[in-house]
Design an enzyme around this catalytic site. Structure first.
Site, short mmCIF file in Angstrom:
data_model
loop_
_atom_site.label_atom_id
_atom_site.label_comp_id
_atom_site.label_asym_id
_atom_site.label_seq_id
_atom_site.Cartn_x
_atom_site.Cartn_y
_atom_site.Cartn_z
N TYR A 59 155.46 23.06 22.44
CA TYR A 59 154.15 22.46 22.21
C TYR A 59 153.27 22.63 23.46
O TYR A 59 153.67 23.27 24.42
CB TYR A 59 154.31 21.01 21.74
CG TYR A 59 155.05 20.96 20.41
CD1 TYR A 59 154.53 21.62 19.30
CD2 TYR A 59 156.27 20.32 20.27
CE1 TYR A 59 155.21 21.63 18.08
CE2 TYR A 59 156.96 20.32 19.06
CZ TYR A 59 156.43 20.99 17.97
OH TYR A 59 157.10 21.02 16.78
N ARG A 95 159.75 14.40 28.03
CA ARG A 95 160.73 15.27 27.34
C ARG A 95 160.38 16.72 27.68
O ARG A 95 159.24 17.15 27.51
CB ARG A 95 160.73 15.05 25.83
CG ARG A 95 161.67 16.00 25.12
CD ARG A 95 161.96 15.63 23.67
NE ARG A 95 163.12 14.75 23.59
CZ ARG A 95 163.90 14.64 22.49
NH1 ARG A 95 163.65 15.33 21.41
NH2 ARG A 95 164.94 13.83 22.48
N GLN A 131 156.15 8.64 21.73
CA GLN A 131 156.10 10.01 22.25
C GLN A 131 154.68 10.54 22.09
O GLN A 131 154.21 10.76 20.97
CB GLN A 131 157.10 10.92 21.53
CG GLN A 131 157.20 12.26 22.24
CD GLN A 131 158.14 13.25 21.57
OE1 GLN A 131 158.05 13.47 20.37
NE2 GLN A 131 159.02 13.86 22.34
C1 LIG Z 1 163.44 15.73 11.32
C2 LIG Z 1 163.35 15.96 12.79
C3 LIG Z 1 162.13 15.78 13.43
C4 LIG Z 1 162.03 15.95 14.83
N1 LIG Z 1 160.85 15.65 15.46
C5 LIG Z 1 160.82 15.63 16.81
C6 LIG Z 1 159.68 15.09 17.48
O1 LIG Z 1 158.74 14.59 16.88
N2 LIG Z 1 159.70 15.14 18.84
C7 LIG Z 1 160.75 15.64 19.55
O2 LIG Z 1 160.71 15.67 20.77
N3 LIG Z 1 161.84 16.10 18.92
C8 LIG Z 1 161.91 16.09 17.58
N4 LIG Z 1 163.06 16.47 16.96
C9 LIG Z 1 164.25 16.81 17.75
C10 LIG Z 1 165.15 15.57 17.90
O3 LIG Z 1 164.51 14.54 18.61
C11 LIG Z 1 166.47 15.92 18.61
O4 LIG Z 1 166.17 16.32 19.92
C12 LIG Z 1 167.25 17.02 17.91
O5 LIG Z 1 167.32 16.76 16.50
C13 LIG Z 1 168.65 17.18 18.47
O6 LIG Z 1 169.33 15.95 18.42
P1 LIG Z 1 170.38 15.58 17.23
O7 LIG Z 1 171.41 16.65 17.23
O8 LIG Z 1 170.92 14.24 17.62
O9 LIG Z 1 169.62 15.53 15.95
C14 LIG Z 1 163.17 16.36 15.57
C15 LIG Z 1 164.37 16.59 14.89
C16 LIG Z 1 164.49 16.37 13.55
C17 LIG Z 1 165.82 16.55 12.87
#
Ligand SMILES: Cc1cc2nc3c(=O)[nH]c(=O)nc-3n(C[C@H](O)[C@H](O)[C@H](O)COP(=O)(O)O)c2cc1C
Length: 367
Positions: free
Chosen positions: A190, A238, A100
């Site tokens: 972002y 994304r 990413q």
């Molecule tokens: C610890 C953590 C770090 C994350 N870092 C990013 C990231 O670097 N880039 C991004 O697009 N989304 C990031 N997200 C969002 C996740 O990719 C995801 O879209 C979000 O947690 C919802 O999905 P889930 O319910 O399966 O966790 C992050 C989420 C968490 C929990």
């Protein structure tokens, strides 16, 4: 025979072994942008666990684009070389490695969440100057560290050109490191999202104002990445499908449905559909199972562009149904894969799909 969670997906000439993607997740564990053992184990174990796509966390294309000092970066060859063996391992396990590519804009230079998440001022030795579509800072900084928002600088035409070039250069390095998917991060408030949303884009040049102008930067970045990315390998983008700010002039799902084919035209092969992040006043509709799936579905239905759905997906039968019912082409799991790195292997068993296990773990098979 309908597609299912464990049916391979071919994008361009790249075959993903199944439809499960490790969602990008910041680990705040890098030193000066360099990957280390933490990233090796985090990404490597999800590859061992059977994910089809293993996506890195937001990886900065410029040093000033890191969210925190602990974020990964790929703004130099040395940093690409540090992650290369990890990519090689992920590939050796049958997963498709994705990176990413990210720039945090005005949300850069922050402490990691575990340290309060407040902004770090550019005057602090650990901080740096941030840039954005606007000179309005992100309205935070009243957490544990107090202090209020840190200033940001409005990008001029030269800065915009540099950022486009940084994304392209980062893509070249990513390719050299062995990645097969480049995902442009245009979500979560972002930099690229700061240009897309009228909440943050107050420019009066060719990158602000109309829909065409606000979407220009992300389209140019995607085109620049596509230009250096091989024909046979996919580019993902994304996006935040909505700002979740219904009461003000903001980015919404209709905008996303309008943007998706333009991104496809610029060279994107799949839209990874997330939400929010532009402003702390956002009104989340809850975070229940599949809370963002309707946005992915709207884009897929309205445009024919393949999509990934993400958010609150934890159950194998739910993930499988999303693919079988044509609501998503790929299913990204974040927190569930933090809890269960081998979720895909277990899910395949539950769904009766025959998947290959790592030879070392054969005796752990359910059958
Ligand atoms: C610890 C953590 C770090 C994350 N870092 C990013 C990231 O670097 N880039 C991004 O697009 N989304 C990031 N997200 C969002 C996740 O990719 C995801 O879209 C979000 O947690 C919802 O999905 P889930 O319910 O399966 O966790 C992050 C989420 C968490 C929990």
């Amino acid at each position: 025979m309908p597609d299912s969670l464990f049916a391979p997906l071919t994008l361009r000439d790249t075959e993903l072994r199944n439809r499960v993607m490790l969602s990008p997740m910041c680990q705040y564990s890098a030193a000066d942008g360099f990957a280390n053992d933490w990233h090796r184990i985090h990404l490597g174990s999800r590859a061992v666990g059977g994910a089809g796509v293993v996506m890195t966390e937001a990886t900065a294309v410029e040093a000033c684009g890191r969210i925190t000092p602990g974020c990964l970066g790929i703004w130099s060859d040395e940093r690409a070389e540090a992650i290369e063996p990890i990519v090689e391992f992920v590939t050796s396990q049958g997963a498709t490695p994705g990176i990413q590519l990210a720039h945090a804009g005005r949300k850069a230079s922050h402490h990691p969440p575990a340290e309060g998440g407040d902004p770090i001022s550019a005057d602090d030795p650990d901080g740096w100057e941030t840039v954005s579509a606007t000179d309005e800072p992100y309205p935070d900084g009243d957490g544990a560290g107090g202090g209020g928002p840190a200033a940001t600088r409005r990008m001029d035409a030269g800065d915009v050109d540099e950022v486009i070039e940084s994304f392209a250069d980062a893509a070249v390095r990513s390719l050299d490191a062995g990645f097969e998917i480049a995902e442009v991060h245009a979500a979560h408030g972002y930099l690229l999202h700061q240009f897309l949303s009228p909440v943050t884009n107050d420019r009066d040049d060719e990158y602000g104002g109309s829909f065409g102008n606000r979407t220009r930067l992300v389209r140019e970045v995607v085109a620049a990445v596509r230009d250096v990315w091989p024909e046979d390998k996919p580019v993902f983008v994304r996006i935040s499908a909505t700002d979740w700010l219904p009461d003000r002039d903001s980015w919404d799902v209709d905008d996303s449905v309008r943007l998706a084919p333009l991104l496809a035209e610029a060279g994107a092969d799949l839209i990874d559909v997330s939400g929010g992040g532009i402003h702390p006043d956002q009104q989340l509709p809850g975070t229940g199972p599949g809370y963002q799936v309707p946005y992915a579905e709207a884009i897929r239905e309205g445009t024919d562009v393949p999509v990934a759905a993400v958010g609150g997906i934890t159950e194998p039968t739910h993930a499988d149904a999303l693919v079988r019912n044509g609501r998503a082409d790929l299913v990204a799991l974040g927190r569930e894969l933090l809890r269960h790195p081998y979720w895909p292997l277990e899910a395949a068993h539950e769904l009766g799909a025959d998947v290959e296990w790592p030879v070392q773990y054969q005796r752990g098979r359910f059958d």
